[in-house]
Design an enzyme around this catalytic site. Structure first.
Site, PDB file in Angstrom:
ATOM      1  N   TYR A 168      31.257  30.712  11.478  1.00  0.00           N
ATOM      2  CA  TYR A 168      29.973  30.575  11.239  1.00  0.00           C
ATOM      3  C   TYR A 168      29.532  29.081  10.283  1.00  0.00           C
ATOM      4  CZ  TYR A 168      29.513  35.349  11.481  1.00  0.00           C
ATOM      5  OH  TYR A 168      29.853  36.844  11.794  1.00  0.00           O
TER       6      TYR A 168
ATOM      7  N   SER B  58      32.465  41.012   6.620  1.00  0.00           N
ATOM      8  CA  SER B  58      32.133  40.656   7.809  1.00  0.00           C
ATOM      9  C   SER B  58      33.130  40.352   9.287  1.00  0.00           C
ATOM     10  CB  SER B  58      30.949  40.559   8.646  1.00  0.00           C
ATOM     11  OG  SER B  58      30.762  40.893   9.525  1.00  0.00           O
TER      12      SER B  58
ATOM     13  N   TRP C  89      24.376  39.999  17.068  1.00  0.00           N
ATOM     14  CA  TRP C  89      25.621  39.170  16.453  1.00  0.00           C
ATOM     15  C   TRP C  89      25.828  38.196  17.879  1.00  0.00           C
ATOM     16  CZ3 TRP C  89      31.236  40.295  17.490  1.00  0.00           C
ATOM     17  CH2 TRP C  89      32.242  39.208  16.617  1.00  0.00           C
TER      18      TRP C  89
ATOM     19  N   ASP D 111      26.267  49.977   4.755  1.00  0.00           N
ATOM     20  CA  ASP D 111      26.437  48.877   5.472  1.00  0.00           C
ATOM     21  C   ASP D 111      27.571  49.560   7.084  1.00  0.00           C
ATOM     22  OD1 ASP D 111      27.723  46.113   6.251  1.00  0.00           O
ATOM     23  OD2 ASP D 111      29.778  46.598   5.872  1.00  0.00           O
TER      24      ASP D 111
ATOM     25  N   HIS E 264      24.224  45.271   5.131  1.00  0.00           N
ATOM     26  CA  HIS E 264      24.888  43.905   5.121  1.00  0.00           C
ATOM     27  C   HIS E 264      24.092  42.820   5.353  1.00  0.00           C
ATOM     28  CE1 HIS E 264      28.478  43.013   8.062  1.00  0.00           C
ATOM     29  NE2 HIS E 264      27.554  42.076   8.065  1.00  0.00           N
TER      30      HIS E 264
END
Length: 644
Positions: A71, A138, A186, A271, A306
């Protein structure tokens, strides 16, 4: 577009390509930290991974914290600087194929060997003392677990939160159903950087060819790659809808016995990776390669989703109070102080498990998870008359007619909050489930208003007896806590895909009309159903877009072309005792105080009076004021991530 504009834009693309590859530089900052930017590390196959390094300016060797992220390593600078100021070397590295690192990104595939190489490289730096820890949530948790599975000698401790134990079950699929919203949202987020990289590479090549191109006006400004080239892994996920060798190659839980790390596992009740967080703890606690690693496992379970928690402790549309907020940086620092520096802090002295009990909205320490004192308690489904709400009762059912509904894949029951990622279009966290009860394809079963508090902490399931008119279909369940106003707070959900009822390794069609016992795994929770509240379960055959719609034909997900309606029948009689199974924890506390809630909080629903709650707790416990600590909480902000 005229040629001048084309050349300006083409030059901008070239600048973007070249500027991303500027070499490393270092500087001493005014706050006394040494910062090195763009440091390259070569993997065993020659790929250059790029990192930024933050460390104390003073000479010496320090324990090292490594984070490997897809990320963009340039995020989280404040956290990195704070950790460096606390006496750590802090390294943030772009994983293979992301942002400034070379190579092609393919989720999970290279994280074990690249993680091993990065850990050993970090340990060998001249300012590292050889003790390496990793952290992050994650997918950044996946980079830790996969690195640990390769057991690099210098990896001592990790802090993986809101992450999974494997990448078929509980990441991409759940009991055979595709976790569609997560898988698509995602991968779409990941595709943005991949698209940028591929577009820049294509444009750079065309700029080099431009000198030989004529006429100039024929030069295309932008040459975008095909979607299949941007996220080829998504195509593979759909093609591999069973838990086959494709998934087993990166199955973390197969490698617990090889791991030697201490680990603080953080999970959220809301989550989508909750089961994996718990299983990582349980698996390493039981199977890690050394006694030190087995004894070095800790578990932290809060009400988190999340996504980030508000400063007031709001998750979804419920505020759990400020004690529900986790200061992840402070927690990380305390954990690594214990694991890497030997500091005798709370991680050395407190029990290994800490859970947040929703409903009472307070933390409690436990010696194990699930609590050994929890009793598996069945609440049997008793059908209502016609479309009337059915009952949940502890008494075994007698004779009762089955209930039915029609499931149409073209009109699925909607997802209302819950275990979701990523983005705000379908927001995660607890939400009101009452709208489900108005649908003709949803059956509702509730207890009467409870005469006493009922706490459920541990693993949950719905044991469902059902038949269908189709050769394949899904059955779904949502568990809710219904307060006096009728608000039905989401607690947990689950699904079972009919053709994978026996095993997710291979499909077995359903026989239309045959009654099957279909356990629906509801994962885990910790919730106090207060006196006056009701326990409720919603039974249906869809939960969309959290899970993909079963088209009822038995066709593979990839290439399915048709759908049919299915008539579903739910049985709840003495021969087919469908039941909600809850882990009920006795509410009578011992004088040791393990099973009473120490820190009552104020929630958005049902305000607590702190002093009165404290007095009630003391009366239940039969203890003095000094044994109750109503204070606490780390404050800060839980940065689980708005993405995986």
């Amino acid at each position: 577009m005229n040629i001048a504009v084309r050349l300006v834009l083409a030059g901008a693309v070239t600048l973007a390509v070249t500027s991303a590859r500027i070499g490393a530089w270092s500087a001493t900052e005014p706050d006394g930290l040494k910062v090195e930017v763009g440091v390259k590390m070569k993997t065993r196959d020659g790929v250059a991974l790029v990192a930024d390094i933050y460390r104390p300016q003073a000479d010496g060797r320090y324990p090292t914290l490594l984070q490997r992220t897809p990320y963009d390593r340039k995020g989280g600078i404040g956290e990195a600087r704070g950790l460096a100021a606390a006496g750590y070397v802090v390294i943030r590295q772009d994983v293979r194929g992301r942002f400034d690192s070379e190579g092609e990104f393919y989720p999970f595939r290279h994280e074990a060997e690249d993680g091993y190489d990065a850990v050993e490289w970090a340990a060998a730096l001249p300012y590292s003392n050889g003790q390496v820890g990793m952290w992050g949530g994650s997918y950044v948790g996946a980079t830790q677990m996969l690195a640990a599975s390769a057991h690099p000698p210098h990896l001592v401790a990790i802090f993986p939160y809101v992450t999974a134990s494997e990448y078929y079950e509980g990441w991409t699929y759940q009991h055979g159903a595709l976790m569609q919203w997560f898988a698509t949202s995602w991968s779409s987020g990941l595709a943005i950087d991949t698209l940028r990289r591929q577009a820049q590479a294509r444009e750079q090549k065309r700029l080099l060819d431009w000198e030989r191109t004529s006429p100039i006006s024929a030069y295309p400004l932008l040459d975008l790659p095909a979607p299949a080239d941007v996220a080829p892994y998504f195509r593979d996920w759909i093609a591999h809808e069973t838990s086959d060798d494709y998934w087993r190659k990166v199955k973390v839980s197969d490698h617990y016995s090889e791991m030697t790390v201490k680990a603080l596992h953080g999970g959220g009740w809301h989550d989508l990776f909750l089961r994996g967080s718990i299983e990582n703890y349980l698996g390493l606690k039981a199977k890690a390669a050394t006694p030190e690693a087995r004894d070095g496992q800790r578990l932290l379970l809060g009400p988190w989703a999340h996504a980030a928690t508000s400063p007031e402790g709001k998750i979804g549309d419920v505020t759990f109070g400020r004690d529900a907020v986790l200061d992840s940086t402070d927690t990380l620092r305390s954990w690594m102080d214990y694991a890497l520096k030997g500091v005798a802090n709370e991680f050395a002295t407190k029990p290994p498990v800490r859970v947040f009990v929703m409903g009472e909205n307070a933390w409690r320490d436990e010696t194990e998870f699930p609590p050994a004192r929890a009793r598996s308690t069945r609440y049997y489904l008793q059908p209502g008359s016609g479309r009337e709400e059915g009952l949940l009762a502890e008494k075994l059912p007698g004779k009762a007619p089955p209930q039915g509904y029609d499931y149409d894949p073209e009109n699925p029951a909607p997802t209302l909050g819950g275990r979701l990622c990523c983005g705000d279009i379908v927001p995660p966290g607890p939400a009101d489930q009452r709208a489900l009860g108005a649908r003709p394809d949803v059956l509702v079963f509730s207890t009467p208003p409870l005469a006493r508090d009922v706490e459920a902490t541990g693993w949950l399931a719905l044991e469902l007896f059902a038949s269908t008119s189709a050769v394949d279909t899904d059955f779904t369940a949502v568990l809710a806590d219904v307060d006096e106003t009728g608000y039905a707070r989401f607690l947990t959900d689950g699904v079972v895909r009919g053709r994978y009822r026996e095993s997710t390794a291979s499909a077995a069609p359903l026989e239309p009309g045959r009654v099957y016992k279909l356990p629906i795994d509801l994962w885990a929770t910790s919730n106090l159903f207060k006196a006056g509240h009701r326990i409720r379960v919603y039974v249906s055959s869809s939960n969309f877009p959290r899970f993909d719609r079963n088209r009822n034909t038995g066709e593979p997900i990839a290439g399915a072309t048709r759908s049919v309606k299915a008539h579903q029948t739910i049985y709840a009689d003495k021969d087919h005792p469908s039941a909600l199974v809850l882990p009920v924890v006795p509410r009578l506390a011992s004088r040791t105080g393990d099973d009473f809630v120490r820190r009552p909080l104020t929630g958005s629903r049902g305000r607590h009076n702190l002093k009165e709650t404290r007095r009630r707790t003391l009366r239940r416990k039969g203890a003095s004021d000094e044994t109750v600590d109503p204070s606490g909480g780390s404050g800060g902000h839980f940065r689980a991530c708005g993405r995986a």
